[in-house]
Enzyme design. Structure first.
Site, PDB file in Angstrom:
ATOM      1  CG  ASP A  12      -1.564   3.864   4.933  1.00  0.00           C
ATOM      2  OD1 ASP A  12      -1.815   4.867   4.242  1.00  0.00           O
ATOM      3  OD2 ASP A  12      -1.564   2.718   4.465  1.00  0.00           O
ATOM      4  CB  SER A  13      -6.072   4.274   4.191  1.00  0.00           C
ATOM      5  OG  SER A  13      -5.177   3.723   3.235  1.00  0.00           O
ATOM      6  CB  CYS A  75      -1.978   7.852   4.281  1.00  0.00           C
ATOM      7  SG  CYS A  75      -3.378   7.639   3.172  1.00  0.00           S
ATOM      8  CD  GLU A 160      -5.205  -2.350   2.132  1.00  0.00           C
ATOM      9  OE1 GLU A 160      -5.978  -2.897   2.920  1.00  0.00           O
ATOM     10  OE2 GLU A 160      -4.232  -1.659   2.512  1.00  0.00           O
ATOM     11  CB  CYS A 194       0.005   5.413  -3.365  1.00  0.00           C
ATOM     12  SG  CYS A 194      -1.032   4.274  -2.399  1.00  0.00           S
ATOM     13  CG  HIS A 196      -1.300   0.597  -0.203  1.00  0.00           C
ATOM     14  ND1 HIS A 196      -1.566   1.669   0.602  1.00  0.00           N
ATOM     15  CD2 HIS A 196      -2.073  -0.428   0.255  1.00  0.00           C
ATOM     16  CE1 HIS A 196      -2.468   1.318   1.495  1.00  0.00           C
ATOM     17  NE2 HIS A 196      -2.797   0.053   1.314  1.00  0.00           N
TER      18      HIS A 196
HETATM   19  N1  DGL Z   1      -1.625   4.319   1.172  1.00  0.00           N
HETATM   20  C1  DGL Z   1      -2.412   5.449   0.875  1.00  0.00           C
HETATM   21  C2  DGL Z   1      -1.670   6.519   0.119  1.00  0.00           C
HETATM   22  O1  DGL Z   1      -0.512   6.652   0.308  1.00  0.00           O
HETATM   23  C3  DGL Z   1      -3.780   5.289   0.291  1.00  0.00           C
HETATM   24  C4  DGL Z   1      -4.313   4.001  -0.077  1.00  0.00           C
HETATM   25  C5  DGL Z   1      -5.823   4.035  -0.108  1.00  0.00           C
HETATM   26  O2  DGL Z   1      -6.382   3.822   0.963  1.00  0.00           O
HETATM   27  O3  DGL Z   1      -6.399   4.275  -1.162  1.00  0.00           O
HETATM   28  O4  DGL Z   1      -2.205   7.252  -0.663  1.00  0.00           O
END
Ligand code: DGL
Length: 275
Positions: A12-13, A75, A160, A194, A196
């Site tokens: 993931d990012s 991600c 984050e 997403c 997150h």
């Molecule tokens: N967690 C990531 C996603 O599912 C992206 C979050 C990001 O780095 O903007 O899209």
């Protein structure tokens, strides 16, 4: 583990993919896993196609070098912007025997089962929303479902930066919820597109009309991976077992460890990966 076997890579990012890994290890505890969070370059959601593709490919290649035969892009942004190119253009040259799976398909192939009104909402990063991946993929499985999307560029920074439970979070949750629900009052199912966003689920439910189902991806991705490994015993045989979990971050490890436990649900001790 022999050299013909390796851990399953989860990428993931940043921290978000840990909400997916958490569910994967519940479903498939026997395998070894390496998690890689590119925290040093997150967020991905606001970056161009080219940038997300290059960052994602670089991280996937690191996971291959660490011995992974199978990598899951936990991600949405990377899945939307990089997965297809990596699968079609890069893997045949890097190693046609390795596999990279995404997180969008496990969601789009079941979402229609949750909606009675056939009006589905998607919250995602700007990159995921602009890619149109969700409407395109949902249409393939459920052509009768109408998809409404809302980009939520402030949500990943809130998560984050450990602000997901603050009053500031309420402001931005309410803002994007209103912008989605004004598109159709009949939306009864919303994809948290997403990885997150599950950390915002409690607050989100409070801002949404009663009866709206929020779909988080962790459980769906875990079920889909279990199904994939059952259908591909040759790949399952390349995934080492022993229950090992190793965590890498491209940013500061102390910060990662402090935050990661919240997403993963248990303490995490990470190793720095210099890119
Ligand atoms: N967690 C990531 C996603 O599912 C992206 C979050 C990001 O780095 O903007 O899209």
């Amino acid at each position: 583990m022999n050299s013909r076997q390796g851990p399953i890579g989860v990428f993931d990012s940043g921290y978000g993919g840990l909400t997916v890994l958490k569910e994967i290890v519940k479903t498939l505890p026997q395998y070894d896993y390496i998690y890689l969070g590119d925290n040093g370059r997150a967020p991905y959601g606001i970056r161009s196609f080219e940038t997300v593709y290059h960052y994602t490919l670089e991280c996937v290649q690191h996971l291959f070098r660490m011995g992974c035969h199978l990598v899951v892009l936990a991600c949405n942004t990377a899945s939307a912007k990089a997965l297809r190119t990596i699968q079609q253009n890069d893997l045949p040259n890097i190693d046609p025997e390795r596999r990279v799976l995404g997180i969008i398909r496990p969601t789009t192939e079941v979402v229609g089962q949750y909606s009675r009104s056939r009006q589905v909402g998607v919250f995602g990063t700007t990159g995921t929303v602009n890619s149109q991946s969700y409407p395109i993929e949902i249409e393939k499985f459920f052509p009768d479902v109408q998809v409404y999307q809302q980009a939520c560029p402030m949500w990943v920074p809130l998560v984050e930066n450990d602000e997901y439970d603050s009053e500031g979070a309420d402001y931005f949750i309410n803002k994007y919820v209103r912008q989605l629900m004004v598109q159709s009052k009949d939306i009864d199912t919303i994809v948290l597109g997403c990885t997150h966003y599950p950390l915002l689920a409690g607050k989100l439910q409070a801002h949404l009309p009663p009866g709206v189902t929020l779909l988080s991806q962790g459980g769906l991705a875990a079920a889909s991976l279990a199904d994939y490994l059952q259908r591909h015993p040759e790949m399952a045989a390349k995934c080492s077992t022993g229950g090992g979990r190793t965590f890498y971050t491209t940013d500061d490890t102390a910060t990662f460890d402090r935050q990661a436990g919240i997403f993963f649900g248990e303490p995490v001790s990470s190793i720095h990966l210099a890119l």
